[in-house]
Scaffold this active site. Sequence first.
Site, mmCIF file in Angstrom:
data_model
loop_
_atom_site.group_PDB
_atom_site.id
_atom_site.type_symbol
_atom_site.label_atom_id
_atom_site.label_comp_id
_atom_site.label_asym_id
_atom_site.label_seq_id
_atom_site.Cartn_x
_atom_site.Cartn_y
_atom_site.Cartn_z
ATOM 1 N N HIS A 48 0.187 0.882 4.024
ATOM 2 C CA HIS A 48 -0.991 1.254 3.226
ATOM 3 C C HIS A 48 -1.088 0.369 1.981
ATOM 4 O O HIS A 48 -2.166 -0.132 1.637
ATOM 5 C CB HIS A 48 -0.891 2.726 2.831
ATOM 6 C CG HIS A 48 -2.013 3.177 1.940
ATOM 7 N ND1 HIS A 48 -3.289 3.415 2.399
ATOM 8 C CD2 HIS A 48 -2.064 3.391 0.597
ATOM 9 C CE1 HIS A 48 -4.074 3.760 1.398
ATOM 10 N NE2 HIS A 48 -3.357 3.750 0.285
ATOM 11 N N TYR A 49 0.036 0.178 1.327
ATOM 12 C CA TYR A 49 0.101 -0.669 0.124
ATOM 13 C C TYR A 49 -0.426 -2.081 0.428
ATOM 14 O O TYR A 49 -1.273 -2.617 -0.297
ATOM 15 C CB TYR A 49 1.553 -0.705 -0.372
ATOM 16 C CG TYR A 49 1.900 -1.799 -1.343
ATOM 17 C CD1 TYR A 49 1.474 -1.738 -2.677
ATOM 18 C CD2 TYR A 49 2.674 -2.892 -0.955
ATOM 19 C CE1 TYR A 49 1.812 -2.743 -3.577
ATOM 20 C CE2 TYR A 49 3.016 -3.893 -1.839
ATOM 21 C CZ TYR A 49 2.576 -3.817 -3.153
ATOM 22 O OH TYR A 49 2.906 -4.820 -4.029
#
Length: 230
Positions: A128-129
């Site tokens: 996600h990052y």
Amino acid sequence: MKVFVIGAAGGVGSRLCRLLADEGVAVTGMHRNLLQFESVAATGASPLIGDLIGDDVPKLSHWMCGHDAVVFTAGAHGTGIDQTSLIDGRGLEKAVAAAEAAGVTRFVLVSAMPEAGRGKNLGERFEHYLGVKKATEAYLSRTDLDWLIVRPGTLTDDPGSGLVAAGPAVIDAPVSRDNVAGFLAAAIARPLLSQQIVELTDGETTIAEAAVTLAGGGTEVATGRRLLSA
Ligand SMILES: NC(=O)c1ccc[n+]([C@@H]2O[C@H](COP(=O)([O-])OP(=O)(O)OC[C@H]3O[C@@H](n4cnc5c(N)ncnc54)[C@H](OP(=O)(O)O)[C@@H]3O)[C@@H](O)[C@H]2O)c1
């Protein structure tokens, strides 16, 4: 010259504030925790308490007015998917909108190597990052700002060697926060180093040489107090 650093109490941010202040640049160091006030002031920056989540674009823009450049080196630092979206993602969009409204054209984003952690199964949070970082790169690169995106490899607290590998495509490797801060300071001083994505690791080229090469060999240098031709 006046630089607005977002994430000024962080590993890269605090080093950058100190380097710039030592060069005579007026630095505003935005940090979110009152307890960080003294440490930000100790770098030579003027501390400013602000929060990318709680503060809106007009407020950020008001603070940025009169600066020549914004450096975004804030991050949620693994505190969760929602925080990453709000800080690294929406926070960056708010900072960009604020810079545009304030008329600050130079905007430097500390991002990440897209292939960082590849094959290491680092999990949903890390995926996600990386997705958020890439989305913010796309967002910033579509603006008319004088943007620069710096993608460091894995950050370390090793003492800075002053030697880097920097370019549009660099093999992922560690880089010291000292070297990242050094490169950011050199890049800010080179207005011709613009609208580029620069991948950055520890390497064998001096930071100054890397910045000059990426700026096309130009001699235009912004110093602490004025722009001049070296
Ligand atoms: N770690 C790596 O290997 C790596 C690799 C490539 C790129 N990066 C990126 O490089 C950048 C700098 O890394 P770093 O190690 O210097 O990070 P860091 O030490 O975690 O510094 C980030 C700073 O952002 C601040 N921040 C977080 N949320 C905020 C908010 N809502 N408003 C204002 N400030 C806020 C943090 O404040 P608090 O102190 O209050 O939390 C912290 O001081 C980050 O964007 C990171 O994602 C990291």
